[in-house]
Design a protein around this motif. Structure first.
Motif, short mmCIF file in Angstrom:
data_model
loop_
_atom_site.label_atom_id
_atom_site.label_comp_id
_atom_site.label_asym_id
_atom_site.label_seq_id
_atom_site.Cartn_x
_atom_site.Cartn_y
_atom_site.Cartn_z
N PRO A 106 8.81 0.46 29.43
CA PRO A 106 8.12 1.75 29.03
C PRO A 106 8.21 2.40 27.67
O PRO A 106 9.18 1.98 27.26
CB PRO A 106 8.95 2.67 30.20
CG PRO A 106 9.82 1.48 31.13
CD PRO A 106 9.84 0.48 30.33
N SER A 123 1.11 0.68 31.52
CA SER A 123 1.24 1.33 32.64
C SER A 123 2.20 2.55 32.71
O SER A 123 2.00 3.36 33.55
CB SER A 123 1.04 0.43 33.90
OG SER A 123 2.41 0.02 34.35
N ARG A 124 3.04 2.42 31.82
CA ARG A 124 4.25 3.08 31.81
C ARG A 124 4.38 3.74 30.41
O ARG A 124 5.65 3.59 29.87
CB ARG A 124 5.38 2.55 32.13
CG ARG A 124 5.28 1.89 33.65
CD ARG A 124 6.45 1.18 34.12
NE ARG A 124 7.50 2.08 34.50
CZ ARG A 124 8.80 1.98 34.59
NH1 ARG A 124 9.29 0.71 34.47
NH2 ARG A 124 9.63 2.81 34.99
N TYR A 161 4.52 7.24 28.33
CA TYR A 161 4.80 8.99 28.71
C TYR A 161 4.91 9.65 27.33
O TYR A 161 5.27 9.17 26.27
CB TYR A 161 6.24 8.81 29.35
CG TYR A 161 6.01 8.13 30.72
CD1 TYR A 161 5.80 8.45 31.78
CD2 TYR A 161 6.94 6.97 30.57
CE1 TYR A 161 5.49 7.49 32.92
CE2 TYR A 161 7.00 5.75 31.51
CZ TYR A 161 6.25 6.22 32.89
OH TYR A 161 6.54 5.08 33.81
N ALA A 197 0.89 8.08 31.64
CA ALA A 197 1.13 8.19 33.17
C ALA A 197 1.79 9.46 33.47
O ALA A 197 1.51 9.79 34.74
CB ALA A 197 2.06 7.01 33.34
N ALA A 234 9.68 8.00 35.27
CA ALA A 234 10.07 6.71 36.08
C ALA A 234 9.29 6.56 37.53
O ALA A 234 8.90 5.51 37.99
CB ALA A 234 11.54 6.34 36.35
N ARG A 250 3.35 5.48 37.14
CA ARG A 250 2.67 4.81 36.50
C ARG A 250 1.21 4.85 36.56
O ARG A 250 0.69 5.22 37.75
CB ARG A 250 3.37 3.49 36.71
CG ARG A 250 3.08 2.91 37.90
CD ARG A 250 3.67 1.29 38.01
NE ARG A 250 5.16 1.46 37.64
CZ ARG A 250 5.82 0.25 37.28
NH1 ARG A 250 5.52 -0.71 37.22
NH2 ARG A 250 6.90 0.45 37.38
#
Length: 297
Positions: A57, A144-145, A147, A170, A293, A296
């Motif tokens: 991530p 996809s992760r 932030y 995400a 967390a 995603r």
């Protein structure tokens, strides 16, 4: 904080089939300066301690106005959080020099210097997108992760990215800086809906202090601020199609939360306000990471 070496473009990113399948930016537990090819800029990237070279991530943390990436790393203490939970942490400098640091280019909104960014100023949105692409191409980042968080002007930059580049993130967690578009010129106490049209619902967790006189939660202050934090939360709840809220609860003895739920795609919206806190990093880093967390793309 330990600053590592400058990694050259060719060594860092490579091309085609020559690219490695795993991420090798530097030693685990260090913070290195990474060149972003084609931009003439670099950014600090912290590699979490004790983690594998697999895709991780990525959390961007954006500094406050006239600050630098190294400043927000020190203020936020997010390097330690990254080590505990195993995410890459990126801390770029803004694209517009100001005083002893930099400010972020949010089109149409004056910076703290009073100057509205011009077309000749660096495009910070394009820079962040390029950074994500190159770190992903290197095998470092799980797309996809990704932030974003940021302090003050960096919180406003985080909000802006969510308005215009929602497909890259995400979830977001602005600190003393949540916005939902530029203030409406005719009625600045409300956001201009035309300036924030995200392509997808965006989960939001915002942090602020009720004694902040720079970006007061009641609105007012500088021209780029004006509308209240509650108004920003309501606007994001509308954008996300939330069907329940706001519901208030006491997170702790000095923190109150306002939350909107049953949102499209699970994109809940929440704001946490710390009693007696001013214009400082008020985020609960563990709560922030737990929020990230859970989301995603």
């Amino acid at each position: 904080m330990r600053l590592g070496w400058w990694i050259g473009v060719a060594a860092l990113f490579g091309s085609g089939s020559a690219q490695a399948a795993t991420c090798r930016l530097g030693a685990a537990g260090t913070t290195v300066s990474v060149t972003i090819e084609g931009t003439g800029r670099s950014m600090l990237v912290h590699l979490p301690a004790g983690r594998s070279t697999a895709r991780l991530p990525l959390v961007f943390v954006f500094h406050g106005s006239t600050g630098k990436g190294r400043d927000i790393l020190a203020q936020s203490k997010l390097e330690a959080t990254a080590d505990r939970h195993g995410f890459l942490l990126a801390a770029p400098d803004g694209g517009i020099p100001a005083e002893q640091g930099f400010v972020w280019n949010i089109p149409g909104v004056p910076t703290v210097t009073g100057k509205v960014p011009s077309p000749d100023d660096a495009d910070d949105v394009a820079f962040v997108k390029t950074a994500i692409d190159q770190l992903a191409a290197k095998g470092c980042v799980d797309r996809s992760r990704v932030y974003a968080t940021g302090y003050s002007g960096g919180g406003r930059m985080t909000s802006w990215l969510s308005c215009v580049a929602a497909d890259r993130f995400a979830a977001i967690a602005p600190v003393v800086g949540l916005r939902a578009g530029n203030p409406l010129k005719e009625t600045p106490r409300v956001p201009d809906p035309a300036t924030c049209t995200p392509s997808r619902p965006m989960p939001v967790l915002a942090f602020a202090g009720d004694a902040d006189t720079t970006n007061p939660i009641q609105g007012g202050g500088a021209g780029y601020w004006q509308y209240t934090m509650h108004t920003a939360l309501v606007r994001w709840a509308d954008l996300n199609g939330c069907r329940m809220g706001p519901v208030e609860r006491e997170v702790s003895a000095d923190v109150k939360e306002e939350r909107f739920t049953r949102c499209s795609g699970g994109a809940d919206v929440a704001g946490r306000v710390k009693h007696g806190a001013g214009h400082v990093w008020v985020a609960d880093n563990e709560a922030m990471w737990a929020f990230f967390a859970a989301h995603r793309q």
